[in-house]
Design a protein around this motif. Sequence first.
Motif, PDB file in Angstrom:
ATOM      1  N   PRO A 122       0.781  -1.064   0.081  1.00  0.00           N
ATOM      2  CA  PRO A 122       0.082   0.017   0.063  1.00  0.00           C
ATOM      3  C   PRO A 122       0.820   1.366   0.154  1.00  0.00           C
ATOM      4  O   PRO A 122       0.358   2.301  -0.570  1.00  0.00           O
ATOM      5  N   LEU A 125       4.287   3.972  -3.066  1.00  0.00           N
ATOM      6  CA  LEU A 125       4.618   5.239  -3.604  1.00  0.00           C
ATOM      7  C   LEU A 125       5.825   6.122  -2.849  1.00  0.00           C
ATOM      8  O   LEU A 125       6.554   6.707  -3.476  1.00  0.00           O
ATOM      9  N   ASP A 126       5.985   5.392  -1.527  1.00  0.00           N
ATOM     10  CA  ASP A 126       7.200   5.982  -0.759  1.00  0.00           C
ATOM     11  C   ASP A 126       8.265   5.125  -0.864  1.00  0.00           C
ATOM     12  O   ASP A 126       9.315   5.438  -0.046  1.00  0.00           O
ATOM     13  N   ILE A 127       8.171   4.156  -1.776  1.00  0.00           N
ATOM     14  CA  ILE A 127       9.449   3.211  -1.695  1.00  0.00           C
ATOM     15  C   ILE A 127      10.162   3.475  -3.082  1.00  0.00           C
ATOM     16  O   ILE A 127       9.647   3.281  -4.018  1.00  0.00           O
ATOM     17  N   GLU A 128      11.505   3.696  -2.867  1.00  0.00           N
ATOM     18  CA  GLU A 128      12.407   4.142  -3.986  1.00  0.00           C
ATOM     19  C   GLU A 128      12.715   2.784  -4.562  1.00  0.00           C
ATOM     20  O   GLU A 128      12.733   2.455  -5.814  1.00  0.00           O
ATOM     21  N   HIS A 185       2.661  -2.114  -6.722  1.00  0.00           N
ATOM     22  CA  HIS A 185       1.496  -1.649  -6.672  1.00  0.00           C
ATOM     23  C   HIS A 185       0.459  -2.668  -6.977  1.00  0.00           C
ATOM     24  O   HIS A 185       1.023  -3.738  -7.707  1.00  0.00           O
ATOM     25  N   ASN A 187      -2.551  -2.855  -8.452  1.00  0.00           N
ATOM     26  CA  ASN A 187      -3.337  -2.790  -9.591  1.00  0.00           C
ATOM     27  C   ASN A 187      -2.839  -2.006 -10.522  1.00  0.00           C
ATOM     28  O   ASN A 187      -3.644  -1.388 -11.557  1.00  0.00           O
ATOM     29  N   TYR A 188      -1.573  -1.449 -10.327  1.00  0.00           N
ATOM     30  CA  TYR A 188      -0.860  -0.516 -11.576  1.00  0.00           C
ATOM     31  C   TYR A 188       0.192  -1.210 -12.208  1.00  0.00           C
ATOM     32  O   TYR A 188       1.059  -1.757 -11.298  1.00  0.00           O
ATOM     33  N   PRO A 189       0.481  -1.270 -13.401  1.00  0.00           N
ATOM     34  CA  PRO A 189       1.670  -2.139 -13.910  1.00  0.00           C
ATOM     35  C   PRO A 189       2.808  -1.397 -13.235  1.00  0.00           C
ATOM     36  O   PRO A 189       2.987  -0.218 -13.006  1.00  0.00           O
ATOM     37  N   GLU A 219       7.669   4.162 -18.509  1.00  0.00           N
ATOM     38  CA  GLU A 219       6.241   4.983 -18.397  1.00  0.00           C
ATOM     39  C   GLU A 219       5.472   4.685 -19.597  1.00  0.00           C
ATOM     40  O   GLU A 219       4.366   4.512 -19.555  1.00  0.00           O
ATOM     41  N   ARG A 222       3.942   1.159 -18.897  1.00  0.00           N
ATOM     42  CA  ARG A 222       2.802   1.237 -17.871  1.00  0.00           C
ATOM     43  C   ARG A 222       1.585   1.453 -18.848  1.00  0.00           C
ATOM     44  O   ARG A 222       0.304   1.067 -18.440  1.00  0.00           O
TER      45      ARG A 222
END
Lengths: 252, 138
Positions: A122, A125-128, A185, A187-189, A219, A222
Motif C-alpha cells: 500500500p 509510492l514512498d518506496i524508492e 503497486h 493494480n498499476y503495472p 512510462e 505502463r
Amino acid sequence: MSEAEEISIVEVEPIQGRDLIFIEGFPDVGLVGAIATSYIVDRLEMREAGYIDAELLPPLISVRNEQIKELIRIYYRDRIVAIVSDIPIPPPMIRPLSQSLVNWIKRKNGKLLISVSGIPEPNRLDIEKPEIYVLGSRPEITEMLVRLNGANRFKDGFIAGIKGMLLRDAVRAGLDAAIILAQAHYNYPDPGAAGQVVSYLSKFLGIEIDVKPLLESAEELRLRLRDLMMRTDQVMRGIQKSKELELPPVYL
Amino acid sequence: MEEWRRNIWRRILEEFRRVEAEISRMEDEFFRLMREAEERSGCITPLYNVYESGDEVRLTADLPGASKEEIGLIAGEDYLRIEAPCRSPLRGGEGRRYVLHVRLPAKIDPQSVKARYKEGVLEVVARKKITGYRIRIE
C-alpha cells in the motif's frame, strides 16, 4: 476427463537438458511477473519453443507484427525455460494448469520452478527501491535464496492464484520450487518492481541482464499494459487476491 | 449414483456455467464500452483506486507520461476531477488526455485536499467533512 487432461503443453521444439530452470510470469499483482519474465525472454533472445492450450482459454489469438501467436507461450534457451501469457489465467483453469505444469516439469527432471510476482504494498509510492521477498518449497531453497543478495523471507501470509497453486502442487509432487516477489503497486503495472526481480534473478542465474532499458521504457510500458492490468485486476477479484494483504489466523 | 441425482447435479452445474458466462459477458461489455468511449473522445481513463478510512478519503491514479505542472485537479464536496495531457509517444497516443471524474464515497472538505505526483502516480488526500452534533456519552 481428468483435470490434467484438459491442458495441453505442446513443445514445438524439444525442450530438454539437465538442470532446467523454469520461470513463470503469469500476470497478477502489478504485472511484475509478466513484465519481468517477458523482459528476460527478450534480453536473452530466447526462442519460442512451445505453447500451452486449454479448453478453458477464451477463443483468442495474439497477432504481433503480422505473426500469429499463442496466448500462453513457452520460451527456451540454454537451461532456462520461460512461460509468459498474454492474458490472466482464467480462474477455472488455475488448478488444472498448475497440476499439468508441475507434472510436465517433473517429467523433464526440472531443477527448479520459479514463480515471479508482486507483493501488494500500500505504501509503494514512498518506496524508492522495492524489496524482494522469497519463499522456497523446502527450507533449504528459501535459505539459498535469502543468502543471495539479502532477500527477505516471506514468513506469513497468503498466496492466491496460480502462483500459490504451483507452490502447493510442487510441494505435493516433490518438485523444487520458489516464489520471488517484489513490493509492488497492486493494480498499476509496476516496471520498477519488475526491474528489481530481474536484477535478483540475473544474480541467481549468473547471467548478466541489464535492467536499464526496462526502467527507461517504464512510462510507455505502463500505458501499454493498462488493458492487461485492468483484465488482470478483474480476475484477481475472483480469486481472493486481496487476501494477500491479510495474515492467516493465529489462535495461540 | 442414481440417475435422478446425476440429472440434478448436471442441471446445477449447467446453471453455474450459465451464470459464469453471463458475468463474463457483462465484464466484456464494460471493457468494450469503455474502450469505444475512449477511442471516440481521445481521452484515456487512468487506472485508479479510492480508499476510505475513518477521517480521510484518498485517491491514487496511474498517470504515466503526465507532468506535475500540467495536471489539473478540481475538488468538489463529493467528487474529484483530474485532467492531464499524456505525453507518451504511443501508437495513437499523441494528443491524448487523461480524464478522470470520480464520485467519492463520502463528503470531503475541498480546501483540505493535498496532492502529490510521484513516479507517474498521482495521490490525492482529502479530509472528510464532518457535520453533526457532538453527543455526550452517559
